[in-house]
Design an enzyme around this catalytic site. Sequence first.
Site, short mmCIF file in Angstrom:
data_model
loop_
_atom_site.label_atom_id
_atom_site.label_comp_id
_atom_site.label_asym_id
_atom_site.label_seq_id
_atom_site.Cartn_x
_atom_site.Cartn_y
_atom_site.Cartn_z
N PHE A 1 0.86 -1.18 0.00
CA PHE A 1 0.00 0.00 0.00
C PHE A 1 0.89 1.23 0.00
O PHE A 1 1.67 1.44 0.93
CB PHE A 1 -0.92 0.05 1.23
CG PHE A 1 -1.91 1.19 1.17
CD1 PHE A 1 -3.19 1.00 0.68
CD2 PHE A 1 -1.54 2.48 1.57
CE1 PHE A 1 -4.09 2.06 0.60
CE2 PHE A 1 -2.43 3.55 1.48
CZ PHE A 1 -3.71 3.33 1.00
N ASP B 1 9.28 3.01 1.81
CA ASP B 1 8.10 3.76 2.22
C ASP B 1 7.89 3.55 3.73
O ASP B 1 7.37 2.53 4.16
CB ASP B 1 6.89 3.27 1.41
CG ASP B 1 5.59 3.95 1.83
OD1 ASP B 1 5.58 4.66 2.86
OD2 ASP B 1 4.57 3.76 1.13
N LYS C 1 2.31 10.42 8.65
CA LYS C 1 1.71 9.89 9.89
C LYS C 1 2.41 10.39 11.16
O LYS C 1 2.32 11.56 11.47
CB LYS C 1 1.70 8.35 9.82
CG LYS C 1 0.74 7.83 8.72
CD LYS C 1 0.37 6.40 8.91
CE LYS C 1 -0.42 5.84 7.76
NZ LYS C 1 -1.84 5.74 7.99
N THR D 1 1.91 24.04 -3.92
CA THR D 1 1.69 25.31 -3.21
C THR D 1 2.31 25.30 -1.81
O THR D 1 3.12 26.15 -1.47
CB THR D 1 0.18 25.61 -3.07
OG1 THR D 1 -0.41 25.50 -4.35
CG2 THR D 1 -0.04 27.01 -2.51
O1 PSZ Z 1 -7.38 2.32 5.66
C1 PSZ Z 1 -6.58 2.50 4.75
O2 PSZ Z 1 -6.65 1.88 3.70
C2 PSZ Z 1 -5.47 3.48 4.90
S1 PSZ Z 1 -5.69 5.10 5.09
C3 PSZ Z 1 -4.08 5.43 5.12
C4 PSZ Z 1 -3.37 4.33 4.98
C5 PSZ Z 1 -4.16 3.23 4.83
N1 PSZ Z 1 -2.03 4.28 4.92
C6 PSZ Z 1 -1.29 5.33 4.39
C7 PSZ Z 1 -0.03 4.98 3.69
C8 PSZ Z 1 0.79 3.91 4.11
O3 PSZ Z 1 0.43 3.14 5.14
C9 PSZ Z 1 1.98 3.67 3.41
C10 PSZ Z 1 2.89 2.57 3.82
N2 PSZ Z 1 2.31 4.44 2.37
C11 PSZ Z 1 1.56 5.46 1.96
C12 PSZ Z 1 0.37 5.76 2.59
C13 PSZ Z 1 -0.44 6.91 2.13
O4 PSZ Z 1 -0.42 7.90 3.08
P1 PSZ Z 1 -1.59 9.00 3.16
O5 PSZ Z 1 -2.82 8.29 3.63
O6 PSZ Z 1 -1.08 9.99 4.14
O7 PSZ Z 1 -1.74 9.56 1.82
#
Ligand code: PSZ
Length: 505
Positions: free
Chosen positions: A223, A332, A363, A387
């Site tokens: 993810f 990541d 996070k 921005t």
């Molecule tokens: O419930 C879900 O599916 C979610 S909501 C946010 C996440 C999962 N995870 C965010 C995330 C992450 O766990 C990793 C490893 N990489 C990128 C992301 C994306 O981060 P945001 O949500 O800040 O864009």
Amino acid sequence: MRVLSSNLVSHLKNHTLRSAVVTGSVRSQQTEPKVTSSRPLIANEPESPKILTNTIPGPVSIQKLHQLSQIQESGAVQLFVDYDRSLGNYLVDVDGNILLDVYTQISSLPLGYSHPDLLKLLDNPQNIKAFINRPALGSFPGTDWINRLNNSLIQIAPKGLSNVCTMACGSCSNENAYKAIYIWYRNKERGTTDFTQEELDSCMINQAPGCPSYSLLSFQGAFHGRTMGCLATTHSKSIHKIDIPSLDWPFARFPQYLYPLEEHQRENQEEDKKCLEEAEDLIHKYNKMGKPVAGIVVEPIQAEGGDNHASPEFFRELQQIAKRTGAALLIDEVQTGGGPTGKIWCHEHFDFPEAPDIVTFSKKMMTGGYYLKEEFRPRQAYRIYNTWMGDPSKIIMLEEVIQVINRDRLLENVKETGAVLMKGIQGLEQRFPGHINSVRGRGTFIAFNGSDAAKRDSIISKLKLLGIHAGGCGTQTVRMRPALIFQPHHAHIFLDKLETTLSGM
Ligand code: PSZ
């Protein structure tokens, strides 16, 4: 490929136990805890959960949910929170239920709710100006911006990564890091020459050579976010991807280990080897197909995909594959960064011989962004830009978070509490093998599986009615994502409620 001489066991499942033994702080050793376990870190925190309603969400949450649904899609809303009353590790919902929160806003609260040191930041008028005057940071940084960066992100930069770029969220950090990789890769190919006119013209109509057909290797179960580029590397759930056009980029299998690790060393080493071979083969295949793999993106622990771990040897070999094939390695750390594994960066557990090329975060780091080797900076301005480019108020908070982590020795606390959790959940796994299995984790970044998806869901909902707010990931996993201030006495409450849940099943 180099033969893997991995000793998965010593690095993974028992990691938390071992490190706690080293620091002499496991409860069962009956030595005076070295760290913080006996002293509550947050004054006036509730002593235990308290549930007032028969269902969670309770009636007030349900009523608000109904109202919100008139305005927007709200299917993911679990409950409404009373942030005025929430404190430390305890979330208070609008029905007055007090829940011990081991999910913490999808793992994004380093210091829990309303930490007194963060509240104090608002007493400083200087800070208030930073909160209300949000700059376009890429062009108009404030007087104190360099100091702020040096006192926060640079102070905890992964070894070997001297540059940092701030962003708003995890997805936009990854999205821009991918761009940094492509720009770097094209620079390597192009040498020192400038863009050609043909490149400049063709990029305007989305064509090569201006828009080259590069690709990025990711892993099944990964993810990395839901924006367009990130989504092409996300493979956790179809609901995230359905209906969205995507890119033909390769993805390899991520190791799926058998637990307990000590009983499956041979199979798991074999699994590492197979996945690494597949990754390298795919890179060669895509390189030959005219879709060169410019980078590899990987989570140090696949979080959304189900808390899937891979060994340090796996990651070190992946770095070698990146080097052999000329691809960049992006780690990541959006979910793992900021301390929950007992180190600020989870990849520090892997003993990489040299730094990964890019590390993204968000996070618990309060701000999004990424660390990079200098060679990953575009040579021209405005190529990686937006921005806000982050937010100074988040950096002010991060500065304070880092001070509290150091002052209260929160990484030690994470290791100590993680050891208590791990030992306790392993004990419950032995007592209730028909209900839970595959306990795994580092620090307090711990997970276990329900015997199937329905059992997992039932564990989470029963825990909630006992006052524990936990989350799931993957198809059948319960994940622990407490704040860094989650102490052994909180862990014991969690274990007690988990025991009640499993006994009643
Ligand atoms: O419930 C879900 O599916 C979610 S909501 C946010 C996440 C999962 N995870 C965010 C995330 C992450 O766990 C990793 C490893 N990489 C990128 C992301 C994306 O981060 P945001 O949500 O800040 O864009």
